[in-house]
Design an enzyme around this catalytic site. Structure first.
Site: not given
Length: 257
Positions: A64, A108, A111, A131
Protein backbone atom coordinates in the site's frame (compact mmCIF):
# COMPACT_ATOMS: atom_id res chain seq x y z
CA UNK A 1 -9.99 6.70 -18.30
CA UNK A 2 -8.03 4.99 -15.49
CA UNK A 3 -5.02 6.95 -14.27
CA UNK A 4 -3.01 4.10 -12.75
CA UNK A 5 -4.25 1.09 -14.72
CA UNK A 6 -3.76 -0.01 -18.32
CA UNK A 7 -6.77 -1.95 -19.60
CA UNK A 8 -6.65 -4.30 -22.59
CA UNK A 9 -8.70 -7.11 -24.09
CA UNK A 10 -7.13 -10.19 -25.68
CA UNK A 11 -9.92 -12.19 -27.32
CA UNK A 12 -12.00 -13.42 -24.34
CA UNK A 13 -9.44 -12.32 -21.74
CA UNK A 14 -9.24 -8.98 -19.97
CA UNK A 15 -5.75 -7.75 -19.06
CA UNK A 16 -5.28 -5.17 -16.29
CA UNK A 17 -1.77 -3.80 -15.84
CA UNK A 18 -1.04 -1.81 -12.67
CA UNK A 19 0.86 1.27 -13.82
CA UNK A 20 2.45 3.29 -11.01
CA UNK A 21 6.09 2.47 -11.79
CA UNK A 22 7.41 5.54 -9.98
CA UNK A 23 5.87 4.15 -6.75
CA UNK A 24 6.65 0.47 -7.40
CA UNK A 25 2.95 0.00 -8.18
CA UNK A 26 1.97 0.85 -4.60
CA UNK A 27 -1.76 0.59 -4.04
CA UNK A 28 -3.97 3.49 -3.02
CA UNK A 29 -7.73 4.06 -2.94
CA UNK A 30 -7.85 5.50 -6.46
CA UNK A 31 -6.04 2.48 -7.91
CA UNK A 32 -8.20 0.07 -5.91
CA UNK A 33 -11.32 1.71 -7.35
CA UNK A 34 -9.88 1.54 -10.86
CA UNK A 35 -9.12 -2.17 -10.48
CA UNK A 36 -12.58 -2.95 -9.12
CA UNK A 37 -14.31 -0.83 -11.78
CA UNK A 38 -12.40 -2.65 -14.53
CA UNK A 39 -13.22 -6.05 -13.01
CA UNK A 40 -16.92 -5.18 -12.74
CA UNK A 41 -16.87 -3.99 -16.36
CA UNK A 42 -15.39 -7.33 -17.41
CA UNK A 43 -18.02 -9.14 -15.35
CA UNK A 44 -20.70 -7.27 -17.30
CA UNK A 45 -19.05 -7.97 -20.67
CA UNK A 46 -20.35 -11.22 -22.14
CA UNK A 47 -17.32 -11.36 -24.45
CA UNK A 48 -14.85 -11.71 -21.55
CA UNK A 49 -14.51 -14.94 -19.59
CA UNK A 50 -11.46 -14.32 -17.40
CA UNK A 51 -9.23 -11.44 -16.29
CA UNK A 52 -5.48 -11.24 -15.64
CA UNK A 53 -4.06 -8.63 -13.26
CA UNK A 54 -0.34 -7.95 -13.53
CA UNK A 55 2.27 -5.27 -12.84
CA UNK A 56 5.76 -4.92 -14.28
CA UNK A 57 8.96 -6.93 -14.00
CA UNK A 58 10.00 -5.12 -10.79
CA UNK A 59 6.74 -5.19 -8.89
CA UNK A 60 3.24 -6.59 -9.05
CA UNK A 61 2.48 -4.17 -6.22
CA UNK A 62 5.09 -3.42 -3.59
CA UNK A 63 2.45 -2.69 -0.96
CA UNK A 64 0.00 0.00 0.00
CA UNK A 65 1.05 3.62 -0.43
CA UNK A 66 2.70 4.17 2.97
CA UNK A 67 3.57 7.78 2.19
CA UNK A 68 -0.11 8.56 1.79
CA UNK A 69 -1.08 6.76 5.01
CA UNK A 70 1.72 7.84 7.34
CA UNK A 71 -0.17 10.70 9.01
CA UNK A 72 -3.67 9.22 8.98
CA UNK A 73 -5.40 8.63 12.32
CA UNK A 74 -7.89 6.10 13.60
CA UNK A 75 -10.89 8.39 13.18
CA UNK A 76 -10.06 8.86 9.51
CA UNK A 77 -9.48 5.23 8.53
CA UNK A 78 -12.48 4.02 10.54
CA UNK A 79 -14.74 6.82 9.36
CA UNK A 80 -13.70 6.36 5.73
CA UNK A 81 -14.18 2.57 6.00
CA UNK A 82 -10.68 2.27 4.53
CA UNK A 83 -10.10 -0.89 2.48
CA UNK A 84 -13.66 -2.20 2.93
CA UNK A 85 -15.12 0.66 0.90
CA UNK A 86 -12.86 0.47 -2.15
CA UNK A 87 -10.59 -2.58 -2.04
CA UNK A 88 -12.95 -5.39 -1.07
CA UNK A 89 -15.00 -5.02 -4.24
CA UNK A 90 -12.89 -7.80 -5.72
CA UNK A 91 -14.85 -10.24 -3.54
CA UNK A 92 -17.95 -9.52 -5.62
CA UNK A 93 -16.31 -10.35 -8.96
CA UNK A 94 -17.92 -13.49 -10.36
CA UNK A 95 -15.60 -14.36 -13.26
CA UNK A 96 -12.17 -15.84 -12.52
CA UNK A 97 -9.27 -13.47 -11.89
CA UNK A 98 -5.62 -14.49 -12.27
CA UNK A 99 -2.76 -12.60 -10.60
CA UNK A 100 0.40 -12.72 -12.73
CA UNK A 101 3.12 -11.75 -10.27
CA UNK A 102 6.69 -10.70 -11.02
CA UNK A 103 8.96 -8.87 -8.62
CA UNK A 104 7.54 -7.64 -5.32
CA UNK A 105 4.07 -8.55 -4.06
CA UNK A 106 4.29 -7.24 -0.51
CA UNK A 107 1.70 -6.14 2.01
CA UNK A 108 -1.34 -4.96 0.12
CA UNK A 109 0.20 -6.29 -3.09
CA UNK A 110 0.40 -9.79 -1.65
CA UNK A 111 -3.13 -9.40 -0.33
CA UNK A 112 -4.40 -8.27 -3.75
CA UNK A 113 -2.81 -11.35 -5.31
CA UNK A 114 -4.44 -13.58 -2.68
CA UNK A 115 -7.82 -11.97 -3.37
CA UNK A 116 -7.52 -13.25 -6.95
CA UNK A 117 -8.49 -16.83 -7.79
CA UNK A 118 -5.16 -18.11 -9.12
CA UNK A 119 -1.62 -16.78 -8.61
CA UNK A 120 0.92 -17.48 -11.34
CA UNK A 121 4.36 -16.30 -10.28
CA UNK A 122 7.51 -15.46 -12.17
CA UNK A 123 10.63 -17.02 -10.73
CA UNK A 124 11.59 -13.48 -9.67
CA UNK A 125 8.49 -12.97 -7.50
CA UNK A 126 8.80 -12.08 -3.81
CA UNK A 127 5.82 -12.33 -1.48
CA UNK A 128 5.40 -11.10 2.09
CA UNK A 129 3.33 -9.37 4.75
CA UNK A 130 5.85 -6.92 6.24
CA UNK A 131 3.34 -4.64 8.00
CA UNK A 132 4.70 -5.60 11.43
CA UNK A 133 8.00 -3.92 10.52
CA UNK A 134 6.31 -0.52 10.22
CA UNK A 135 4.15 -0.76 13.33
CA UNK A 136 0.91 -2.04 11.90
CA UNK A 137 -0.64 -5.29 10.65
CA UNK A 138 -2.24 -6.68 7.50
CA UNK A 139 -5.65 -5.19 6.78
CA UNK A 140 -6.71 -6.59 3.40
CA UNK A 141 -6.78 -10.27 4.25
CA UNK A 142 -3.17 -11.08 5.15
CA UNK A 143 -4.11 -12.69 8.47
CA UNK A 144 -7.20 -14.35 7.00
CA UNK A 145 -6.56 -15.48 3.42
CA UNK A 146 -2.93 -16.40 4.07
CA UNK A 147 -3.66 -19.07 6.76
CA UNK A 148 -6.30 -20.56 4.48
CA UNK A 149 -3.72 -20.82 1.70
CA UNK A 150 -0.58 -21.92 3.57
CA UNK A 151 -1.72 -22.99 7.05
CA UNK A 152 -1.41 -21.41 10.47
CA UNK A 153 2.28 -22.12 11.07
CA UNK A 154 3.58 -20.44 7.92
CA UNK A 155 1.08 -17.59 8.13
CA UNK A 156 2.22 -16.86 11.70
CA UNK A 157 5.86 -17.00 10.61
CA UNK A 158 5.40 -14.72 7.61
CA UNK A 159 3.14 -12.17 9.32
CA UNK A 160 5.04 -12.01 12.62
CA UNK A 161 8.53 -11.78 11.12
CA UNK A 162 7.69 -9.77 8.01
CA UNK A 163 10.13 -11.81 5.96
CA UNK A 164 9.97 -12.12 2.18
CA UNK A 165 9.17 -15.44 0.54
CA UNK A 166 10.51 -16.36 -2.89
CA UNK A 167 8.34 -17.84 -5.63
CA UNK A 168 9.45 -21.45 -5.12
CA UNK A 169 8.77 -21.35 -1.37
CA UNK A 170 5.40 -19.74 -2.07
CA UNK A 171 4.53 -22.53 -4.49
CA UNK A 172 5.61 -25.24 -2.04
CA UNK A 173 3.50 -23.63 0.67
CA UNK A 174 0.41 -23.59 -1.55
CA UNK A 175 0.14 -19.83 -2.07
CA UNK A 176 1.12 -19.98 -5.75
CA UNK A 177 -0.42 -22.26 -8.37
CA UNK A 178 2.63 -22.39 -10.64
CA UNK A 179 6.03 -20.74 -11.14
CA UNK A 180 7.33 -19.87 -14.61
CA UNK A 181 10.39 -18.06 -15.98
CA UNK A 182 9.95 -14.30 -15.73
CA UNK A 183 10.16 -13.90 -19.50
CA UNK A 184 7.19 -16.26 -19.91
CA UNK A 185 4.94 -14.90 -17.17
CA UNK A 186 2.49 -12.85 -19.22
CA UNK A 187 2.31 -15.44 -22.00
CA UNK A 188 1.62 -18.23 -19.50
CA UNK A 189 -0.97 -16.24 -17.55
CA UNK A 190 -2.81 -15.22 -20.71
CA UNK A 191 -2.76 -18.82 -21.95
CA UNK A 192 -4.27 -20.07 -18.69
CA UNK A 193 -6.89 -17.31 -18.81
CA UNK A 194 -7.69 -18.11 -22.45
CA UNK A 195 -8.18 -21.77 -21.60
CA UNK A 196 -10.54 -20.90 -18.74
CA UNK A 197 -12.41 -18.45 -20.98
CA UNK A 198 -12.86 -21.13 -23.63
CA UNK A 199 -15.05 -23.20 -21.33
CA UNK A 200 -18.71 -22.62 -20.54
CA UNK A 201 -18.89 -19.31 -18.68
CA UNK A 202 -21.80 -20.30 -16.40
CA UNK A 203 -19.97 -23.49 -15.40
CA UNK A 204 -16.72 -21.63 -14.77
CA UNK A 205 -18.55 -19.15 -12.56
CA UNK A 206 -20.25 -21.98 -10.66
CA UNK A 207 -16.87 -23.67 -10.04
CA UNK A 208 -15.38 -20.43 -8.71
CA UNK A 209 -18.35 -19.93 -6.41
CA UNK A 210 -18.22 -23.51 -5.15
CA UNK A 211 -14.48 -23.48 -4.42
CA UNK A 212 -14.83 -20.17 -2.58
CA UNK A 213 -17.73 -21.65 -0.59
CA UNK A 214 -15.33 -24.33 0.68
CA UNK A 215 -13.45 -21.63 2.62
CA UNK A 216 -16.54 -20.37 4.39
CA UNK A 217 -18.66 -23.41 5.21
CA UNK A 218 -18.51 -26.84 6.80
CA UNK A 219 -17.77 -29.85 4.61
CA UNK A 220 -21.40 -30.98 4.86
CA UNK A 221 -22.75 -27.59 3.79
CA UNK A 222 -20.11 -27.26 1.09
CA UNK A 223 -20.91 -30.64 -0.40
CA UNK A 224 -24.62 -29.80 -0.44
CA UNK A 225 -23.86 -26.53 -2.24
CA UNK A 226 -21.60 -28.28 -4.75
CA UNK A 227 -24.24 -30.96 -5.43
CA UNK A 228 -26.94 -28.40 -6.16
CA UNK A 229 -24.65 -26.44 -8.47
CA UNK A 230 -23.67 -29.67 -10.24
CA UNK A 231 -27.34 -30.56 -10.69
CA UNK A 232 -27.99 -27.05 -12.02
CA UNK A 233 -25.48 -27.52 -14.85
CA UNK A 234 -27.93 -30.00 -16.39
CA UNK A 235 -30.18 -27.04 -17.21
CA UNK A 236 -27.45 -25.57 -19.44
CA UNK A 237 -27.13 -25.92 -23.21
CA UNK A 238 -23.37 -26.15 -22.65
CA UNK A 239 -23.74 -29.30 -20.55
CA UNK A 240 -25.62 -30.97 -23.41
CA UNK A 241 -23.07 -29.76 -25.95
CA UNK A 242 -20.08 -30.76 -23.83
CA UNK A 243 -21.26 -34.31 -23.15
CA UNK A 244 -22.47 -34.86 -26.71
CA UNK A 245 -19.12 -33.64 -28.03
CA UNK A 246 -17.33 -36.09 -25.73
CA UNK A 247 -19.48 -38.99 -26.97
CA UNK A 248 -19.00 -37.92 -30.58
CA UNK A 249 -15.23 -37.45 -30.07
CA UNK A 250 -15.14 -33.82 -31.18
CA UNK A 251 -14.32 -30.47 -29.61
CA UNK A 252 -17.33 -28.84 -27.91
CA UNK A 253 -18.68 -25.52 -29.17
CA UNK A 254 -19.81 -23.76 -26.01
CA UNK A 255 -22.30 -20.90 -26.32
CA UNK A 256 -22.14 -19.86 -22.63
CA UNK A 257 -25.79 -20.67 -22.09
Amino acid sequence: MPEHLLVETRDRVGLLRINRPQRMNALNDALAREICDALFANDANAQIGCTVITGNDKAFAAGADIGAMAEWNYARVYGDDYITKDWEGIRRVRKPVIAAVAGYALGGGCELAMACDIIIAADTAKFGQPEVTIGTMPGFGGTQRLPRAVGKAKAMDWCLTGRMIDANDAERAGLVARVVPAADLETEALAVAAKIASFSLPVVMKIKEAVNRAYESSLTDGLAFERREFHATFALDDQKEGMRAFVEKRKPRFTHR
